[in-house]
Design a protein around this motif. Sequence first.
Motif, PDB file in Angstrom:
ATOM      1  N   ASP A 210       0.830  -1.205   0.000  1.00  0.00           N
ATOM      2  CA  ASP A 210       0.000   0.000   0.000  1.00  0.00           C
ATOM      3  C   ASP A 210       0.864   1.254   0.000  1.00  0.00           C
ATOM      4  OD1 ASP A 210      -2.285  -1.506   0.008  1.00  0.00           O
ATOM      5  OD2 ASP A 210      -2.565  -1.413   2.184  1.00  0.00           O
ATOM      6  N   LYS A 211       2.008   1.188   0.671  1.00  0.00           N
ATOM      7  CA  LYS A 211       2.888   2.360   0.764  1.00  0.00           C
ATOM      8  C   LYS A 211       3.410   2.773  -0.604  1.00  0.00           C
ATOM      9  CE  LYS A 211       7.059   4.112   3.015  1.00  0.00           C
ATOM     10  NZ  LYS A 211       8.172   3.804   3.954  1.00  0.00           N
ATOM     11  N   LYS A 213       2.133   2.211  -3.411  1.00  0.00           N
ATOM     12  CA  LYS A 213       1.036   2.584  -4.305  1.00  0.00           C
ATOM     13  C   LYS A 213       0.486   3.979  -3.992  1.00  0.00           C
ATOM     14  CE  LYS A 213      -0.545  -2.148  -5.230  1.00  0.00           C
ATOM     15  NZ  LYS A 213      -1.667  -3.110  -5.076  1.00  0.00           N
ATOM     16  N   THR A 214       1.014   4.621  -2.956  1.00  0.00           N
ATOM     17  CA  THR A 214       0.572   5.959  -2.592  1.00  0.00           C
ATOM     18  C   THR A 214       0.981   6.956  -3.668  1.00  0.00           C
ATOM     19  OG1 THR A 214       0.790   5.461  -0.234  1.00  0.00           O
ATOM     20  CG2 THR A 214       0.701   7.787  -0.861  1.00  0.00           C
ATOM     21  N   GLU A 215       0.027   7.718  -4.173  1.00  0.00           N
ATOM     22  CA  GLU A 215       0.308   8.663  -5.241  1.00  0.00           C
ATOM     23  C   GLU A 215       0.896   9.963  -4.707  1.00  0.00           C
ATOM     24  OE1 GLU A 215      -3.403   9.154  -7.269  1.00  0.00           O
ATOM     25  OE2 GLU A 215      -3.117   7.359  -8.503  1.00  0.00           O
ATOM     26  N   PHE A 216       1.726  10.599  -5.544  1.00  0.00           N
ATOM     27  CA  PHE A 216       2.291  11.900  -5.205  1.00  0.00           C
ATOM     28  C   PHE A 216       2.344  12.736  -6.484  1.00  0.00           C
ATOM     29  CE2 PHE A 216       5.733   9.010  -6.239  1.00  0.00           C
ATOM     30  CZ  PHE A 216       6.480   9.730  -7.160  1.00  0.00           C
ATOM     31  N   SER A 225       2.684   6.934  -8.648  1.00  0.00           N
ATOM     32  CA  SER A 225       3.210   6.266  -7.450  1.00  0.00           C
ATOM     33  C   SER A 225       4.482   5.538  -7.839  1.00  0.00           C
ATOM     34  CB  SER A 225       2.180   5.283  -6.895  1.00  0.00           C
ATOM     35  OG  SER A 225       2.123   4.115  -7.713  1.00  0.00           O
TER      36      SER A 225
END
Length: 341
Positions: A210-211, A213-216, A225
């Motif tokens: 999940d980490k 896959k975090t978008e920025f 991501s």
Amino acid sequence: MKCTARIRRITYYFPPTTLSNNDLIESMGIKKWSEDDIYQKTGIIKRHIVQPNETALDLGIQAVKKMFDDNICSASEIDFLLFCTQSPDYFLPASACIMHDKLGLNNNCGALDYNQGCSGYIYGLSLAKGLIESGNAKNVLLVTSETYSKFINKKDRSTRTIFGDGAAATLIGAVESDHDFIGSMVFGTNGKGAPNLIVTAGGMRLPLSDKVKTEFEDEDGNIRSQANLYMNGPEIFNFALQVVPKTVQEVLSKVKLGIEDIDYFVFHQANKFMLEHLRKKMKIMKDKFWVDLSECGNTVSASIPIAVRMAMDAGKIKTGDYVMLVGFGVGYSWGACLIKI
């Protein structure tokens, strides 16, 4: 006379779903862009995009079936299958083994995957040439297929405008001749460029979570991501300007020819702006240089064979022509060769 490898046929296949420049503008809400803006910068009008249940393996099989359907050769004639892709179905087994089964190839036919990207077609021709001229195969099927769309964040304007999905199948066969139909090859690698075109997460170094896959959002407003494709466009451009002209000259030096002696040039179809810049830098005549990714986008390892087939169909490349092929990009990796049609 000697046994030498020669390209017998190229076929290609695109998935039916397309993504036009207008589709991109509407889906990403880019009001300051027009369809022509995207075309002028990239040379692309639309790209073909796979459905969620379609893979590079599926596209490659369709490209090969077109060749079989045209009665160019039969499954029983293939001695070796080479499959170049950076989007395999699984980490293991090799997608080439699955493709071998689905195509009904003989059990005494070799099959292997290799991951090489933009220079992958040149590497594949070299592998096929080695197999044939060493006497280990008579007919090699080289399949190059990519589905970069599966790695691209739909909110990343820097990559979504450029890449499309597609596959090509090339049949390389043994012929008796005094000529080399595939030869004068040059290869190069600079792994320091790896971070400039990469999908960081998803392999063993950085597994999916999940980490990752975090978008920025980056400084240019692109959203992605670590599980998405990242491309440093300016660095890739600079790399190509430095490497490609030198590589072309190395091939020419091997055969003691000049730019003017080559009938046609087909480079990896990265984008129109880059290709035109390279052409002018090397003083290659416009009518001897293929630039057309308008209907498919950058298809990575499949781009060179697709371009060759298109150029042949358009009458730009004819039987007997000497054609320079150049691949360059992800890795960094590059390669070039001279082929006779």
